[in-house]
Scaffold this active site. Structure first.
Site, PDB file in Angstrom:
ATOM      1  N   LYS A 297     -22.682  59.321  -4.552  1.00 59.63           N
ATOM      2  CA  LYS A 297     -23.239  59.144  -2.734  1.00 59.63           C
ATOM      3  C   LYS A 297     -24.555  59.360  -2.415  1.00 59.63           C
ATOM      4  CE  LYS A 297     -19.802  59.854  -0.218  1.00 59.63           C
ATOM      5  NZ  LYS A 297     -19.276  59.002  -0.760  1.00 59.63           N
ATOM      6  N   GLY A 298     -25.361  59.110  -3.216  1.00 53.53           N
ATOM      7  CA  GLY A 298     -26.331  58.532  -3.026  1.00 53.53           C
ATOM      8  C   GLY A 298     -26.704  57.754  -1.251  1.00 53.53           C
ATOM      9  N   GLY A 299     -26.296  56.729  -1.664  1.00 56.52           N
ATOM     10  CA  GLY A 299     -26.417  55.573  -0.908  1.00 56.52           C
ATOM     11  C   GLY A 299     -26.387  54.241  -1.496  1.00 56.52           C
ATOM     12  N   THR A 300     -25.476  54.115  -3.069  1.00 58.23           N
ATOM     13  CA  THR A 300     -26.022  52.976  -4.048  1.00 58.23           C
ATOM     14  C   THR A 300     -24.807  52.204  -2.806  1.00 58.23           C
ATOM     15  OG1 THR A 300     -23.913  53.313  -4.619  1.00 58.23           O
ATOM     16  CG2 THR A 300     -25.649  54.729  -5.475  1.00 58.23           C
ATOM     17  N   ARG A 301     -24.405  51.792  -2.337  1.00 56.83           N
ATOM     18  CA  ARG A 301     -23.229  50.284  -1.621  1.00 56.83           C
ATOM     19  C   ARG A 301     -24.814  50.264  -0.712  1.00 56.83           C
ATOM     20  NH1 ARG A 301     -20.729  46.877  -2.756  1.00 56.83           N
ATOM     21  NH2 ARG A 301     -19.579  48.431  -4.276  1.00 56.83           N
TER      22      ARG A 301
ATOM     23  N   ARG B 125     -18.096  59.849   6.554  1.00 61.01           N
ATOM     24  CA  ARG B 125     -17.057  60.808   6.996  1.00 61.01           C
ATOM     25  C   ARG B 125     -18.008  61.928   7.197  1.00 61.01           C
ATOM     26  NH1 ARG B 125     -15.766  59.638   1.731  1.00 61.01           N
ATOM     27  NH2 ARG B 125     -13.724  58.617   1.412  1.00 61.01           N
ATOM     28  N   PRO B 126     -16.841  62.667   8.548  1.00 57.70           N
ATOM     29  CA  PRO B 126     -17.791  64.363   8.866  1.00 57.70           C
ATOM     30  C   PRO B 126     -17.597  64.797   7.631  1.00 57.70           C
ATOM     31  CG  PRO B 126     -15.598  63.101   9.655  1.00 57.70           C
ATOM     32  CD  PRO B 126     -15.993  62.329   9.040  1.00 57.70           C
ATOM     33  N   HIS B 127     -18.260  66.141   7.787  1.00 50.18           N
ATOM     34  CA  HIS B 127     -18.280  66.991   5.946  1.00 50.18           C
ATOM     35  C   HIS B 127     -17.532  67.616   6.910  1.00 50.18           C
ATOM     36  CE1 HIS B 127     -21.926  65.488   4.000  1.00 50.18           C
ATOM     37  NE2 HIS B 127     -21.268  64.583   3.996  1.00 50.18           N
TER      38      HIS B 127
END
Length: 338
Positions: free
Chosen positions: A95-99, A303-305
């Site tokens: 969830k850091g931005g790896t994709r 996605r909205p948190h």
């Protein structure tokens, strides 16, 4: 040092220009891997529900590709390059931005990447290094091979295993404010299991003491200093690049400049490749590799948190503060999370 190569330690230049043969090459690779065309395609799952290992291309597939190549008039020798171990791996964080980082890197003509997450150094290590090398896309001289599996960063055995393959491997870690990272992690799990307990009941050991439960993976992953200590036993700091997940969104071109420099690549990926999608709140690629249409990350991104009580988030911030400061010291970078 500055020079690095694949396992045999041969230094490789990285200046191959984007020729027709590279383009045909991409099309062939798209034929081999549906994940090149559909990077967000669901992983095939077996009946027990655990993710299967990535499949190797069958001989039939390879033979039919060679036939396709011949019929397109592409010399087979040019098309097929060599499968090499990755010289650089995106090892974290979830969830850091790896994709996003991998998709941005794949615009570069000298980067070839495995589309799925191979999970070799955490889940499938017993399959052996040859199995792993076979998963990799073929590369021409001067191109670099990459993969990304964000769980490597938090896997105790991963550093020694990667070093067994090649201690010169370059390691990229995309990091993000551990509090928003934890909420994002929870949001992803919630979308798969709607019956999940609330964020606060999972994050706190009990509501009265307000002590943080560090056994919950969503909390534990954000202890970057702790995980990095494990990696520094095997790799010097100079082998790491820490990418800011926040800056990857606010200034993708700037952050990609740093990444390309670290990998010894010419700065090809620049601001002309990005536009900002207001709806998603994410940068998108104007013309992604092998496609004429703009491409944003899949539906599962942005996605909205859920709403989480501010006092719970404040407790988490206070908890992470000393770990963040230690990480800033270790990495030599202040990410400005507190």
């Amino acid at each position: 040092g500055k020079g690095w190569g694949h396992v045999k330690g041969k230094r490789r230049g990285v200046g191959a220009s984007r020729t027709l043969e590279h383009l045909d090459y991409d099309i062939l690779d798209d034929l081999r891997s549906p994940r090149r065309l559909f990077p967000d395609a669901p992983f095939q799952r077996n009946r027990t529900g655990s993710a299967d290992a990535p499949a190797e291309p069958s001989q039939n597939t390879l033979d039919s590709e060679k036939e396709t190549a011949k019929s397109n008039g592409i010399p087979v020798s040019n098309t097929f390059g060599t499968k090499r171990f990755p010289q650089a791996i995106i090892i974290g964080v979830k969830k850091g931005g790896t994709r996003a980082l991998l998709e941005f890197l794949r615009i570069h003509p000298d980067v070839r990447a495995f589309g799925a997450e191979p999970h070799f150094f955490d889940r499938f290590y017993d399959k052996g290094l040859e199995w792993y090398r076979n998963l990799m896309p073929r590369t021409l001289d001067g191109q670099i091979t990459m993969e990304k599996t964000p769980s490597y960063f938090v896997t105790k055995e991963a550093p020694s295993r990667i070093c067994t393959m090649n201690c010169q491997t370059k390691l990229i870690v995309v990091v993000r404010d551990p509090v928003t990272r934890a909420v994002s992690d929870y949001t992803q799990t919630l979308s798969k299991n709607p019956g999940l307990p609330s964020f606060q009941s999972l994050a706190l050991k009990n509501s009265s003491t307000g002590l943080i439960d560090t056994t919950w993976s969503a909390v534990r992953i954000g202890l970057y200093a702790k995980h990095l200590e494990n990696w520094l036993q095997y790799f010097p700091l100079s082998h790491f690049l820490f990418v800011s997940g926040e800056r990857l969104v606010s200034d993708p071109a700037g952050e990609m400049g740093r990444v390309q420099d670290f990998l010894g690549l010419k700065r090809v990926v620049s601001d002309k490749h990005f536009y900002f999608n207001q709806t998603k709140g994410f940068p998108c690629l104007k013309k992604p590799e092998g496609s004429s249409r703009p491409r944003c990350l899949g539906k599962s991104k942005g996605r909205p948190h859920p709403q989480i009580p501010s006092e719970v988030l404040q407790r988490l911030r206070d908890f992470y503060r000393p770990f963040n400061h230690r990480f800033y010291q270790m990495s030599g970078q202040d990410f400005g999370w507190d």
